[in-house]
Design an enzyme around this catalytic site. Sequence first.
Site, short mmCIF file in Angstrom:
data_model
loop_
_atom_site.label_atom_id
_atom_site.label_comp_id
_atom_site.label_asym_id
_atom_site.label_seq_id
_atom_site.Cartn_x
_atom_site.Cartn_y
_atom_site.Cartn_z
N ASP A 51 -40.56 69.35 -147.97
CA ASP A 51 -40.23 69.92 -149.28
C ASP A 51 -40.77 69.08 -150.43
O ASP A 51 -41.06 69.59 -151.51
CB ASP A 51 -38.71 70.05 -149.43
CG ASP A 51 -38.13 71.05 -148.44
OD1 ASP A 51 -38.90 71.86 -147.91
OD2 ASP A 51 -36.91 71.00 -148.20
N GLY A 52 -40.93 67.77 -150.20
CA GLY A 52 -41.44 66.88 -151.25
C GLY A 52 -42.84 67.22 -151.70
O GLY A 52 -43.19 66.99 -152.86
N ASN A 68 -36.38 71.26 -158.88
CA ASN A 68 -35.09 71.16 -158.20
C ASN A 68 -33.93 70.88 -159.15
O ASN A 68 -33.10 71.74 -159.38
CB ASN A 68 -35.14 70.07 -157.12
CG ASN A 68 -35.32 70.64 -155.72
OD1 ASN A 68 -35.41 71.85 -155.54
ND2 ASN A 68 -35.38 69.77 -154.74
N ASP A 111 -19.34 59.95 -161.32
CA ASP A 111 -20.60 59.30 -160.97
C ASP A 111 -21.79 59.91 -161.69
O ASP A 111 -22.84 59.29 -161.78
CB ASP A 111 -20.83 59.37 -159.46
CG ASP A 111 -20.03 58.32 -158.71
OD1 ASP A 111 -19.37 57.51 -159.37
OD2 ASP A 111 -20.04 58.33 -157.47
#
Length: 431
Positions: A176-177, A272, A302
């Site tokens: 996917d990268g 994304n 966070d």
Amino acid sequence: MDGGEEMRVEAAPYCCSTCDGGEVSGRSVARRNRKTRSLSTSSAGSASEYRRTQSLHGPSPVTTFGPKACMLQNPHAVMHIQDPASQRLTWNKPPKSVLVIKKIRDASLLEPFKELCMFLTEVKNMIVYVEKKVLEDPAISGDENFGAITKKFCTFREDLDDISNRVDFIICLGGDGTLLYASSLFQESVPPVMAFHLGSLGFLTPFKFDTYQSQVTQIIEGNAAIVLRSRLVVRVLKENWEKKARMDEKGIILTNGDVESSRKAMQYQVLNEVVVDRGPSSYLSNVDLFLDGHLITTVQGDGVIVSTPTGSTAYAVAAGASMIHPNVPAIMITPICPHSLSFRPIVVPAGVELKIMLSRDARNTAWVSFDGRKRQEICHGDSITITTSCFPVPSICSRDPVNDWFESLAECLHWNVRKKQNYLSSEDEEF
């Protein structure tokens, strides 16, 4: 050739009798006066009348309401509801150039890369674009047999060479990268992307490399389904505080002068998600979230994830968000470990503008990243503005947008995998 002009997506438009704002047709009035019948009525007429739309969205909504009310037309509106099954790739002119993206430093991709490039140059007579650092791999530069092929390649360097108007379509080899990286290379119109599953997860890479020749030929001929993956356009405005030098009567420069600020703006296209987190600090992240100029909440935890529907199956789903089909026009806001039991992920319309800033009483700075890259610190006075981009990523489908997505859910994320319940026999029912 210009990817924005040479490639188009065919779509069958939906029309209704009242879309033009005129009077309701006689046919619509007749239907209104007709007595309703049960859907279970077995007749040929009722079957055609109550046929369901085979689409995730259905037809475009009616924009007139009753005899006199209608929706005010917005000339700036660019988003339309469209049937995913009608999105097909076509070419105004035969494609001549292709960008091949290969995962760097992966020895398992060397042979597929060489085989594909030889097929594109020798058989299809395509102009192949390859990133320069890919050819610097010793396993490629040291191959004398493949060296004759590489001399025909056109090379480029990221952030230095502009290839936006030179590439007709893209082929990704990896996970996917590689698709995320392909998206980052094009800040405006993106050529169609064909992604082969040669990585680890492969949620966004539907093609198998075993039959690449027939699949690539099919794409060149323009026979393929396509899904438009929306992107986020992100603008980061940073406040740079500098001390203004001050001189005394003797010409000595004093360093405790007045403070003046200058603003620096940067823009990114994100496929994304945008992640704002607390970074290395042990304190809670404390950021204000605005929607169309209105403060809607303060995120204490966070961090927060702002994702596209494509990104909903990435970091967002790990943080507890729902999974959204890429054809749904939306933006998802997902908190990361919020210090609140009631802070749930939400979905907002794709057309809104989000703004993220550090709260006044924040104890520390925050950090932001875009698709896992370009990580930078966010200080007081800085702002992050996010909205849906006008330049989606046209991702080529192996079958169609619906089947590809559900197959990825099942194969990559094992969605709803469970051992089936045993059949209960008549003897068992007695106990």
